[in-house]
Scaffold this active site. Structure first.
Site, PDB file in Angstrom:
ATOM      1  N   HIS A 243       9.798  82.989  63.072  1.00 30.29           N
ATOM      2  CA  HIS A 243       8.779  83.375  64.052  1.00 30.29           C
ATOM      3  C   HIS A 243       9.295  84.436  65.059  1.00 30.29           C
ATOM      4  O   HIS A 243       8.830  85.553  65.100  1.00 30.29           O
ATOM      5  CB  HIS A 243       8.322  82.151  64.856  1.00 30.29           C
TER       6      HIS A 243
HETATM    7  O1  RIB Z   1       5.360  77.994  66.946  1.00 30.14           O
HETATM    8  C1  RIB Z   1       6.599  78.658  66.809  1.00 30.14           C
HETATM    9  C2  RIB Z   1       7.204  78.934  68.140  1.00 30.14           C
HETATM   10  O2  RIB Z   1       7.440  77.705  68.821  1.00 30.14           O
HETATM   11  C3  RIB Z   1       8.580  79.614  68.044  1.00 30.14           C
HETATM   12  O3  RIB Z   1       8.785  80.419  69.168  1.00 30.14           O
HETATM   13  C4  RIB Z   1       9.520  78.457  68.063  1.00 30.14           C
HETATM   14  O4  RIB Z   1      10.815  78.815  68.556  1.00 30.14           O
HETATM   15  C5  RIB Z   1       8.835  77.545  69.049  1.00 30.14           C
HETATM   16  O5  RIB Z   1       9.160  77.992  70.362  1.00 30.14           O
END
Ligand code: RIB
Ligand code: CA
Length: 313
Positions: A243
């Site tokens: 992500h």
């Molecule tokens: O949903 C994914 C996000 O939530 C990413 O930033 C992960 O590190 C958590 O913070």
């Protein structure tokens, strides 16, 4: 090319760690002015610990790391140890940090930095819940027009949610903060699940990290080995979605991504859809566009860039 000055606001988190490493490995494009930590994946004490572990892994114990808000603006903190492990950085065995936290609160650092640098010269890169950013905007409304861009990981539209059927974790944890940020008027670039779920660390890609045969390459491969077990079981996917590194990769190579400039608003009323990013992807309303909502990525190009840059550390 002058590097873009940024503040990384983060809740490490294995994927945050990779995003930070990518930024620190890319001085031609990115100058990290500081790292501000927020409660999210794990409580603040651990996110502030983990950010320093990552800086020292990258050989950057000089990087100012600030502790910020330890809870959302108006709701109880929700954490994600089920995904990231009890430390938030499970997987590799890395030494406890020796560098100290920087003096002062993260929110004060964000405000002071934006006021000290010329308007439009500092980019904010939130990788976790938006509590620090929203608190800074509340305390110092004048900073909104000084922000060059906010490039954040959060939300989802076609992909729905990952912590509830409707909401992605970063937005869900602090929906009031997200609402304030999405309404603040600063240029927004949003990396939602729609794009991050296309950045999957398949086995060949993780093998390429390991094949770097460096402490950083091994640590990233071990972080992914840990981090991916949850997503592979949940989605039946070929690997974990990376992500947060989509944010820093965008700063380096924006052409790897594509999206639309649309209206995105945050659900802050209904518990059923709390934290949902209501993205007007098909422009069916007359609500003014406020965000570039990214929907696609050249995944091979992304992993090629990431692996080459990690090899530098
Ligand atoms: O949903 C994914 C996000 O939530 C990413 O930033 C992960 O590190 C958590 O913070
Ligand atoms: Ca994160």
């Amino acid at each position: 090319m002058t590097p873009r000055k940024i503040i990384i606001d983060t809740d490490p988190g294995q994927d945050d760690a990779v995003a930070i490493l990518l930024a620190l490995a890319s001085p031609e494009e990115i100058e990290v002015l500081g790292i501000t930590c927020v409660a999210g994946n794990v409580p603040l004490e651990l996110t502030a610990r983990n950010a320093r572990i990552v800086c020292e892994l990258a050989g950057r114990s000089d990087m100012p790391v600030f502790a910020g808000c330890d809870r959302p603006l108006g709701r109880a903190l929700v954490t994600a140890e089920h995904v990231h492990g009890k430390t938030g950085l499970d997987g590799p065995s890395l030494p406890e940090p020796t560098m100290a936290l920087a003096e002062g609160h993260a929110v004060d650092f964000i405000i002071a930095t934006l006021r000290q640098h010329p308007p439009g010269s500092v980019t904010l890169c939130p990788l976790g819940p938006l509590t620090n950013i929203a608190t800074a905007l509340q305390r110092a409304p004048d900073i909104a027009e000084r922000i060059a861009e906010i490039v954040l990981m959060g939300g989802g539209y076609f992909e729905g949610g990952n912590i509830t059927p409707a909401a992605e974790f970063n937005i869900y944890v602090d929906p009031q903060a997200a609402d304030a940020v999405f309404r603040c008027g600063a240029p927004l670039v949003v990396m939602p699940l729609d794009v991050t779920h296309k950045a999957l660390v398949t086995k060949p890609r993780n093998d390429a990290f390991r094949a770097l045969d460096t402490p950083v390459g091994l640590a990233v491969a071990q972080m992914t080995d840990f981090f991916e077990r949850f997503d592979k079981e949940k989605y039946g996917s070929e690997g974990a979605p990376l992500h947060d590194p989509c944010v820093t990769a965008y700063l380096i190579s924006p052409d790897l991504f594509s999206g639309r400039h649309i209206n995105v608003e945050i659900e802050t009323t209904s518990e059923l859809t709390m934290g949902m990013t209501v993205a007007d992807w098909w422009r069916v309303t007359d609500r003014a566009p406020n965000a570039t909502f990214v929907g696609d990525i050249d995944a091979d190009g992304f992993f090629d860039l990431l692996t080459r840059r990690l090899a530098r550390l």
